[in-house]
Design a protein around this motif. Sequence first.
Motif, mmCIF file in Angstrom:
data_model
loop_
_atom_site.group_PDB
_atom_site.id
_atom_site.type_symbol
_atom_site.label_atom_id
_atom_site.label_comp_id
_atom_site.label_asym_id
_atom_site.label_seq_id
_atom_site.Cartn_x
_atom_site.Cartn_y
_atom_site.Cartn_z
ATOM 1 N N PHE A 116 0.614 -1.020 -0.096
ATOM 2 C CA PHE A 116 0.120 -0.020 0.305
ATOM 3 C C PHE A 116 1.280 0.931 -0.257
ATOM 4 N N GLU A 157 -12.116 0.915 -8.082
ATOM 5 C CA GLU A 157 -11.402 2.189 -7.566
ATOM 6 C C GLU A 157 -10.500 3.616 -7.800
ATOM 7 N N HIS A 262 3.688 -14.891 -3.889
ATOM 8 C CA HIS A 262 5.183 -15.264 -2.009
ATOM 9 C C HIS A 262 5.254 -16.754 -2.275
ATOM 10 N N HIS A 318 8.359 -9.945 -0.430
ATOM 11 C CA HIS A 318 8.178 -8.113 -1.325
ATOM 12 C C HIS A 318 10.353 -7.982 -1.243
ATOM 13 N N ASN B 150 4.394 -12.304 6.386
ATOM 14 C CA ASN B 150 2.600 -10.924 5.891
ATOM 15 C C ASN B 150 2.320 -11.165 7.107
ATOM 16 N N ARG B 153 3.897 -8.621 9.553
ATOM 17 C CA ARG B 153 3.936 -7.098 8.935
ATOM 18 C C ARG B 153 2.380 -6.646 9.178
ATOM 19 N N GLU B 154 1.611 -7.198 8.318
ATOM 20 C CA GLU B 154 0.256 -6.642 8.383
ATOM 21 C C GLU B 154 -0.399 -6.752 10.123
ATOM 22 N N GLU B 157 0.676 -2.941 10.706
ATOM 23 C CA GLU B 157 0.777 -2.207 9.506
ATOM 24 C C GLU B 157 -0.445 -1.627 10.199
ATOM 25 N N LEU B 158 -1.818 -2.620 9.702
ATOM 26 C CA LEU B 158 -2.826 -2.377 9.640
ATOM 27 C C LEU B 158 -3.498 -2.254 10.841
ATOM 28 N N PRO B 321 -11.168 -5.230 -1.607
ATOM 29 C CA PRO B 321 -9.914 -5.336 -2.652
ATOM 30 C C PRO B 321 -7.849 -5.877 -1.755
ATOM 31 N N SER B 322 -8.404 -5.978 -1.218
ATOM 32 C CA SER B 322 -6.790 -5.560 -0.472
ATOM 33 C C SER B 322 -7.287 -6.144 1.474
ATOM 34 N N VAL B 323 -6.212 -6.477 1.664
ATOM 35 C CA VAL B 323 -5.764 -6.302 2.871
ATOM 36 C C VAL B 323 -6.219 -5.144 4.012
ATOM 37 N N LYS B 324 -5.473 -3.885 2.581
ATOM 38 C CA LYS B 324 -6.221 -2.925 3.555
ATOM 39 C C LYS B 324 -7.211 -2.737 3.633
ATOM 40 N N TRP B 326 -11.472 -1.632 2.584
ATOM 41 C CA TRP B 326 -12.157 -0.448 1.556
ATOM 42 C C TRP B 326 -12.015 0.501 1.789
ATOM 43 N N THR B 327 -12.387 1.568 0.550
ATOM 44 C CA THR B 327 -11.734 2.388 0.443
ATOM 45 C C THR B 327 -13.177 3.624 1.424
#
Lengths: 386, 398
Positions: A116, A157, A262, A318, B150, B153-154, B157-158, B321-324, B326-327
């Motif tokens: 991100f 998006e 991965h 990564h 993986n 980190r998340e 971070e998230l 859409p991703s591990v982040k 939704w918007t």
Amino acid sequence: MILNRRQFLGGAAAAGAVLALPRLALGDARRAAAQKILVFLHLNGGNDGLNTVIPYKNPRYRTLRPGLAISTGQVRKIGDKLGLHPGLNGFEALWKRDRLAIVNGVGYPKPDYSHFRSTEIWFTAEPEKTPTYGWIGRALDGSKSDAPLRAVALQKEQPLSLANATPGIVTMTDFRRFRVPSGLEGASDLYKRYGDMAEARGEVGRAGAQALEVAGKIAALRPAGGPFYANIGRDLRMAISLLKADLGLDCVQLSMGGYDTHSNQTPSHQRLLSQLGNNLNNFQTEIEKAGLGDKIVTVVMSEFGRRANENLSGGTDHGSAGPVFVIGKGVNNGFHGEYPSLDDLDNYNFKYTTDFRRVYASVLKHAYRMDPKPILGDFEPLELFA
Amino acid sequence: MPGMLEGKQAVAHLLRRTGFGPSAADWSSWSTLSYNDAVDRVLAQLDEPRPADPGDFDAYVPGSIQQVWLERMLAGTGAFAEKLALFWHGHFATSNAKIVDPELMWRQYALFRDKGAGSFRDLVKGVNRDVAMIRWLDGNANRKGHANENYARELQELFTLGIGNYTETDIREIARAFTGWGSRHHDFVIKKHFHDEGEKTVHGQTGNFDGDDVVDILVALPACPKFIAGKLLRFFSHPNPTKEEIAELAHVMRSKDLDIKATLEAMLRAPAFLDRKHYRSLVRGPTDFVIGALRAAGITEVPAYVHGAVDRMGQILFRPPSVKGWTSGKGWLSSGAIVERLRVAGLIGAAAPPTAADNILEVAFQGDVPDTLRDTLRNLDRPKRIATILGGPEFQLF
């Protein structure tokens, strides 16, 4: 505070030097002459650059990649030391037609290994700042164009790369979905009237009004035919229709997912690169057939490359720097930038050799005929175009 | 107090933020409550037990998990608990696109629905053991001597700290603490032979840590309540909370031992929550829009077309859409999405019962209708009137 376009430009003029954007460059120049359309393709997930552009003579490659290295016989040897992944027959064809510039070792200082954050950095070209507007969005802001459709993202998006202060950025996944249901003309008018309101109401109003204005035009389009397949092929067929429709576009952005390999990378990377190369090669052929060859520059990037050594899951984690591909008529076909060292690694990550903003600078200068400095800072444009 | 929402406007604002807005059927039972009584009642929704799955429920029938969740949101009984589960789903965003096992996604939803209002520490420890999450962030590939970073980190971070509050070394060490924490079929298992029993140094502390120890360390860092408080404020209260507002709510969260319900209560009772400048300051996401529109129009079943519609608006449940995740805000206002919202408004307008249609301005806006909208509604027949209300700009905000 959210500014509408009028306030944005008015405020900037009042503040004098605040808005150091090259307002002359884009819109006027396009009407005058050789303004091009940028096709910006993001390989989402972090493409494994080392297995894409392969230093096949370097013994260290095979040490780092005991399981994943492509055998020398299979590498498409387009250079003395460098070759392409066997799946990239499409790129080899582009190369042979002088349509492919490959920039090696592209990255930025202090690489970030988060999808991100690194995508944000590539999309905003502002590694040190909290992201606001995208690098393409800022370039569009530099123009006087009031075209209701400036840039299209063929995804759900809006990507940050296109985020800007002025209207005209549209996202879509299907043309037919732009047919506005009958009887909602009143609602359409409401969006326009909300556009002048403050804050969230204004934002909703402007976004809605813009959507409805371009909806009619887009609803009439159909994806182009041609030898395309897979999701990226479908998106490129839509891109061709949009490009042919002469809507006054400055940019089409696409995203191709699946690159976050991965585990069990070999078959998936083969499939991805094969889809990428074949479809892009056919895309280039189709737009040249349509007489648009001189109008379009395609840039293919990923938010990072992957780590030099493979992991124990048959994949790669990564990483940092990777290759960028610039495709089109009039590119300086060949390799640009230095291939990063396989010996001098940072925790098994490549040290970048070319800042990605030098690629963007070259693209802005060539495609939009604009001075890249106010958009990107002081980065020497690469000589990617003849 | 001037500048504050009052009376039924305050109550309706509360219902939009903590749930999916008033419905044609239940608004009259809320509209006369005082704001504080309404807060008590929405907080009680957090204690509503998760409904039993329907008798014929089969997670493997395509669309069924989204359908049942949407039905629960539409019913409104535990609206706040469902909305909070939606928040956690976006926060710990896991997608069935990779998991390809809806039963596991359904279990993850159950975790958010059951534990979402309790201790954040317990919730994250639940996520550590969630098989969908383990598969999502490659837990089974994380083995002693060959860490897969993986999740490590998340997680920082998230999920707990936010970017900039950890180092690459913390990631490596935390990945070691989670080695061997994996799954077999649908079950969480610790594979001892893959677990690294060595000492790890995580955020300055050293020990033979495992995944739960790591969570204890992370949630005790000041960055954690700040990160979560900021996200809660942006999702439920207002789009740009100040540093002070975040610090204040983070302080509450810490003093209540990371209890989410207590944190939410403090947020709902804070003056900022009812500040007029935050009235209709958030953009409804697709789920919020569809469920809110159905409720306002008095429709009590989730129509089949909703599944395609939320996809085109950019939000399929269980497929972020991703591990982040939704918007939010303007990110929902892509042009394709707005055209789709108009289309759905038209369909709902055509299907709404006449009784609800008469009442929709009250249910949707409590009579607080801008003149521009009122003018536009004149001379429209009933379905078009509802469609224009639901598809117009005012209803996209909440």
